[in-house]
Design a protein around this motif. Structure first.
Motif, PDB file in Angstrom:
ATOM      1  N   ARG A 166      41.630  34.450  49.752  1.00 38.79           N
ATOM      2  CA  ARG A 166      41.542  35.377  48.619  1.00 38.79           C
ATOM      3  C   ARG A 166      40.833  34.709  47.444  1.00 38.79           C
ATOM      4  N   VAL A 171      34.824  38.294  42.442  1.00 36.90           N
ATOM      5  CA  VAL A 171      35.335  39.585  41.960  1.00 36.90           C
ATOM      6  C   VAL A 171      34.418  40.676  42.518  1.00 36.90           C
ATOM      7  N   GLY A 172      35.035  41.686  43.122  1.00 37.07           N
ATOM      8  CA  GLY A 172      34.274  42.715  43.813  1.00 37.07           C
ATOM      9  C   GLY A 172      34.052  42.399  45.281  1.00 37.07           C
ATOM     10  N   ARG A 174      34.829  41.541  49.320  1.00 31.37           N
ATOM     11  CA  ARG A 174      35.636  42.207  50.337  1.00 31.37           C
ATOM     12  C   ARG A 174      35.924  41.245  51.490  1.00 31.37           C
ATOM     13  N   THR A 191      40.162  43.671  48.781  1.00 28.38           N
ATOM     14  CA  THR A 191      39.099  43.659  47.771  1.00 28.38           C
ATOM     15  C   THR A 191      39.615  42.961  46.521  1.00 28.38           C
ATOM     16  N   ARG A 192      38.837  42.018  45.991  1.00 31.21           N
ATOM     17  CA  ARG A 192      39.220  41.350  44.741  1.00 31.21           C
ATOM     18  C   ARG A 192      38.740  42.219  43.586  1.00 31.21           C
ATOM     19  N   THR A 193      39.675  42.791  42.849  1.00 22.60           N
ATOM     20  CA  THR A 193      39.312  43.734  41.787  1.00 22.60           C
ATOM     21  C   THR A 193      39.106  43.043  40.432  1.00 22.60           C
ATOM     22  N   ASP A 194      39.787  41.908  40.211  1.00 26.78           N
ATOM     23  CA  ASP A 194      39.481  41.044  39.063  1.00 26.78           C
ATOM     24  C   ASP A 194      40.011  39.648  39.366  1.00 26.78           C
ATOM     25  N   PHE A 198      44.159  41.915  43.576  1.00 28.59           N
ATOM     26  CA  PHE A 198      43.584  42.222  44.881  1.00 28.59           C
ATOM     27  C   PHE A 198      44.134  43.556  45.369  1.00 28.59           C
ATOM     28  N   ASN A 199      43.279  44.324  46.005  1.00 28.24           N
ATOM     29  CA  ASN A 199      43.692  45.600  46.588  1.00 28.24           C
ATOM     30  C   ASN A 199      43.631  45.479  48.104  1.00 28.24           C
TER      31      ASN A 199
END
Length: 222
Positions: A166, A171-172, A174, A191-194, A198-199
């Motif tokens: 991770r 950032v952004g 996948r 997905t690293r959102t910031d 993480f999502n």
């Protein structure tokens, strides 16, 4: 066109229409890549006629190649862009690296088995894929050498995802991984959102071979 060549093209067409589309892989760019990258070039000669079958194919040294529909779904979910730097863990025959490389700026693929790494390099060279570097080593705990990455694909199952993967995502970025153990292995898109967030989406359940590693597996005792 020879009869064998025609048979291969028909088998490729059938694979896309009968295996891959029904698995919700409908992105026209992804389907075009699956048509363009010749899967049969990455399959051992003894299994050439099974190149497009809906099975995990043996590729030597006890290793297997992911089913076509799973490779296709991974390719669709990570949505590779032509500026992306990609890490693949578990090169195998080199086919998934070739698929990723068609859409990426560059792919670093790490294979623990030196013989398979050599085979993958030869397969990629024969297929004319120049933007992949196959490196030999154990990347089961991540591979910081070229990071951070826009995309990470882990081609074998892990009991859980090491946090280091991770942290090596931009950032952004996948990541697709297969997490769990038979009978339930979950394909996950992370997905690293910031910087801190993480999502995670569970894509589908499947059974794939475990990722080979030099680290001893911990077993749970009840």
């Amino acid at each position: 066109m020879t009869a064998v060549k025609m048979d291969m093209e028909q088998a490729r067409f059938n694979m896309i229409e009968q295996q891959i589309r029904p698995w919700e892989v409908l992105d026209p760019e992804v389907l075009a890549v699956l048509d363009a990258v010749k899967r049969e070039q990455f399959v051992p000669a003894a299994y050439q006629m099974l190149a497009f079958a809906d099975i995990e194919l043996p590729i030597g040294n006890g290793q297997t190649m992911l089913q076509p529909k799973i490779e296709a779904r991974i390719l669709q979910e990570v949505a590779v862009k032509n500026t992306d730097i990609v890490l693949e863990v578990g090169t195998g025959s080199g086919h998934m690296a070739a698929l990723l490389a068609t859409k990426a700026e560059y792919v670093y693929s790490v294979e623990i088995d030196p013989l398979l790494a050599d085979t993958a390099r030869a397969n990629l060279e024969q297929a004319g894929v120049a933007n992949v570097s196959v490196e030999t080593g154990d990347a089961s705990e991540a591979w910081p050498t070229h990071g951070p990455y826009d995309v990470i694909v882990i081609s074998g199952a892990l009991p859980e995802l090491p946090e280091a993967f991770r942290q090596q995502l931009k950032v952004g970025g996948r990541l697709v991984a297969f997490i769990g153990a038979p009978p339930v292995i979950e394909a996950q898109l992370i997905t690293r959102t910031d910087d801190q967030a993480f999502n995670t989406i569970n894509l589908f359940e499947t059974v794939v071979a475990p990722l080979r590693t030099t680290q001893p597996r911990q077993s749970f005792v009840f």
